[in-house]
Scaffold this active site. Structure first.
Site, PDB file in Angstrom:
ATOM      1  N   THR A 290     -24.338  25.039 -18.178  1.00  0.00           N
ATOM      2  CA  THR A 290     -23.935  26.315 -17.596  1.00  0.00           C
ATOM      3  C   THR A 290     -22.759  26.782 -18.430  1.00  0.00           C
ATOM      4  O   THR A 290     -22.087  25.961 -19.026  1.00  0.00           O
ATOM      5  CB  THR A 290     -23.403  26.095 -16.159  1.00  0.00           C
ATOM      6  OG1 THR A 290     -24.199  25.126 -15.515  1.00  0.00           O
ATOM      7  CG2 THR A 290     -23.361  27.364 -15.362  1.00  0.00           C
TER       8      THR A 290
ATOM      9  N   ARG B 252     -37.501  27.646 -10.580  1.00  0.00           N
ATOM     10  CA  ARG B 252     -36.466  26.704 -10.141  1.00  0.00           C
ATOM     11  C   ARG B 252     -35.089  27.391 -10.098  1.00  0.00           C
ATOM     12  O   ARG B 252     -34.733  28.161 -10.984  1.00  0.00           O
ATOM     13  CB  ARG B 252     -36.449  25.518 -11.104  1.00  0.00           C
ATOM     14  CG  ARG B 252     -35.346  24.485 -10.839  1.00  0.00           C
ATOM     15  CD  ARG B 252     -34.183  24.666 -11.771  1.00  0.00           C
ATOM     16  NE  ARG B 252     -33.163  23.646 -11.582  1.00  0.00           N
ATOM     17  CZ  ARG B 252     -31.928  23.746 -12.060  1.00  0.00           C
ATOM     18  NH1 ARG B 252     -31.566  24.807 -12.754  1.00  0.00           N
ATOM     19  NH2 ARG B 252     -31.044  22.795 -11.852  1.00  0.00           N
ATOM     20  N   VAL B 253     -34.314  27.112  -9.066  1.00  0.00           N
ATOM     21  CA  VAL B 253     -32.970  27.679  -8.941  1.00  0.00           C
ATOM     22  C   VAL B 253     -31.963  26.544  -8.838  1.00  0.00           C
ATOM     23  O   VAL B 253     -32.167  25.602  -8.073  1.00  0.00           O
ATOM     24  CB  VAL B 253     -32.854  28.572  -7.677  1.00  0.00           C
ATOM     25  CG1 VAL B 253     -31.482  29.232  -7.610  1.00  0.00           C
ATOM     26  CG2 VAL B 253     -33.958  29.626  -7.658  1.00  0.00           C
ATOM     27  N   GLY B 254     -30.896  26.631  -9.618  1.00  0.00           N
ATOM     28  CA  GLY B 254     -29.852  25.603  -9.572  1.00  0.00           C
ATOM     29  C   GLY B 254     -28.695  26.031  -8.686  1.00  0.00           C
ATOM     30  O   GLY B 254     -28.855  26.815  -7.746  1.00  0.00           O
ATOM     31  N   ASP B 255     -27.518  25.521  -8.999  1.00  0.00           N
ATOM     32  CA  ASP B 255     -26.322  25.796  -8.183  1.00  0.00           C
ATOM     33  C   ASP B 255     -25.635  27.115  -8.534  1.00  0.00           C
ATOM     34  O   ASP B 255     -24.945  27.710  -7.696  1.00  0.00           O
ATOM     35  CB  ASP B 255     -25.302  24.672  -8.379  1.00  0.00           C
ATOM     36  CG  ASP B 255     -24.891  24.534  -9.849  1.00  0.00           C
ATOM     37  OD1 ASP B 255     -25.783  24.343 -10.699  1.00  0.00           O
ATOM     38  OD2 ASP B 255     -23.690  24.669 -10.163  1.00  0.00           O
TER      39      ASP B 255
ATOM     40  N   THR C 184     -20.468  22.925 -13.089  1.00  0.00           N
ATOM     41  CA  THR C 184     -21.514  22.777 -14.102  1.00  0.00           C
ATOM     42  C   THR C 184     -22.118  21.390 -13.954  1.00  0.00           C
ATOM     43  O   THR C 184     -21.468  20.481 -13.450  1.00  0.00           O
ATOM     44  CB  THR C 184     -20.957  22.966 -15.527  1.00  0.00           C
ATOM     45  OG1 THR C 184     -21.940  22.541 -16.471  1.00  0.00           O
ATOM     46  CG2 THR C 184     -19.695  22.156 -15.778  1.00  0.00           C
ATOM     47  N   GLY C 185     -23.373  21.235 -14.386  1.00  0.00           N
ATOM     48  CA  GLY C 185     -24.013  19.932 -14.274  1.00  0.00           C
ATOM     49  C   GLY C 185     -25.329  20.047 -13.524  1.00  0.00           C
ATOM     50  O   GLY C 185     -25.934  21.127 -13.497  1.00  0.00           O
TER      51      GLY C 185
ATOM     52  N   GLY D 221     -27.658  20.993 -11.135  1.00  0.00           N
ATOM     53  CA  GLY D 221     -27.582  21.991 -10.077  1.00  0.00           C
ATOM     54  C   GLY D 221     -28.110  21.531  -8.734  1.00  0.00           C
ATOM     55  O   GLY D 221     -27.556  21.893  -7.689  1.00  0.00           O
TER      56      GLY D 221
HETATM   57  N1  GLY Z   1     -25.788  23.857 -13.345  1.00  0.00           N
HETATM   58  C1  GLY Z   1     -26.812  24.684 -13.805  1.00  0.00           C
HETATM   59  C2  GLY Z   1     -28.132  24.386 -13.246  1.00  0.00           C
HETATM   60  O1  GLY Z   1     -28.385  23.252 -12.826  1.00  0.00           O
HETATM   61  O2  GLY Z   1     -28.952  25.271 -13.223  1.00  0.00           O
END
Ligand code: GLY
Length: 269
Positions: free
Chosen positions: A156, A183-186, A205-206, A208
């Site tokens: 990120t 797909r959706v992350g954090d 970051t990391g 998600g």
């Molecule tokens: N931290 C970004 C994601 O996992 O999409």
């Protein structure tokens, strides 16, 4: 108390990028508004193909590029989810916050909104992304795809800014690799990958999935004032056994920490 802009280019990013990020932080902190500083920092990183956001985003397993981005200030938030064919997702997230009655827009609705707001069509595909698609095809052909899927790559870009008593944060990402379309992350989820309140600003970051399950940015924000910012961040990150990083500011301090190398840029002004 100095004003500050703090940037990262992802947990797991090459720390030799820190000089470049210092430069981006300086270029972005020319005007005295926390939201502009954070957003402009992320625009510079989205435009840099070395980072997984905007141009340089990783592809989905079907070869498409979908991106997530968000901005936050105290009492306001905007994000775009799985947006495609735009150059700077973070600017559209900002438009969602400032120019729409909503806080989150996804998929084709986000793209339509972007066009209405004047963001023209742009293909963020790079040679790096094309190579990843080829690699994925080979891995799949050789039947080691499920094995590779375990080895998620997440990155990120993000920024937090404090100008006077104002805090702001911005994030943007092409997501994980490999990952399914949709797909959706954090990053675009308030409290998960980003949170801003009257005590400060936090960006994550990391991986998600794990960050979102623990609502990490809000958790760290809620502890501001209980102890030193760096201690809060380190204690929360120690609870993860996957890649995680945080940048944060409160009214007096800034801090960052990741359980992997993480390039950082800082500008005080
Ligand atoms: N931290 C970004 C994601 O996992 O999409």
């Amino acid at each position: 108390m100095e004003n500050i802009v703090l940037l990262h280019s992802g947990a797991g990013s090459d720390t030799s990028f820190s000089k470049r990020l210092d430069n981006y932080a300086s270029r972005a902190s020319k005007n005295f508004n926390a939201l502009d500083n954070a957003t402009n920092s992320v625009v510079l990183m989205e435009n840099d193909p070395d980072f997984n956001a905007g141009t340089g985003s990783v592809p989905r397993i079907d070869g498409t590029i979908q991106m997530d981005a968000a901005v936050a200030i105290q009492d306001n938030f905007g994000s775009v989810i799985a947006i495609e064919n735009v150059k700077n997702p973070v600017l559209i997230a900002r438009d969602v916050m400032l120019k729409s009655p909503h806080i989150m827009l996804s998929g084709d609705g986000a793209i339509k909104f972007a066009r209405i707001m004047g963001h023209s069509e742009y293909n963020p595909m790079t040679k790096k992304a094309q190579k990843l698609i080829e690699k994925l095809k080979n891995d799949y052909k050789n039947n080691n795809f499920p094995e590779k899927f375990k080895d998620f790559y997440h990155d990120t870009v993000g920024a937090v800014a404090r100008v006077g008593n104002e805090f702001a944060a911005a994030v943007s990402t092409g997501g994980a690799f490999p990952m399914l379309r949709g797909r959706v992350g954090d990053s675009p989820i308030p409290g998960a990958g980003i949170f801003v309140g009257k005590k400060g600003a936090v960006v994550a970051t990391g991986m998600g999935e794990e960050i979102a399950k623990s609502i990490l940015s809000y958790k760290i924000y809620s502890k501001i004032g209980e102890k030193g910012l760096a201690d809060i961040i380190k204690e929360e990150i120690a609870k993860f056994n996957v890649s995680v990083g945080i940048i944060a500011i409160d009214s007096e301090n800034y801090a960052y920490y990741a359980n992997k190398p993480m390039a950082i840029g800082i500008k005080k002004f």
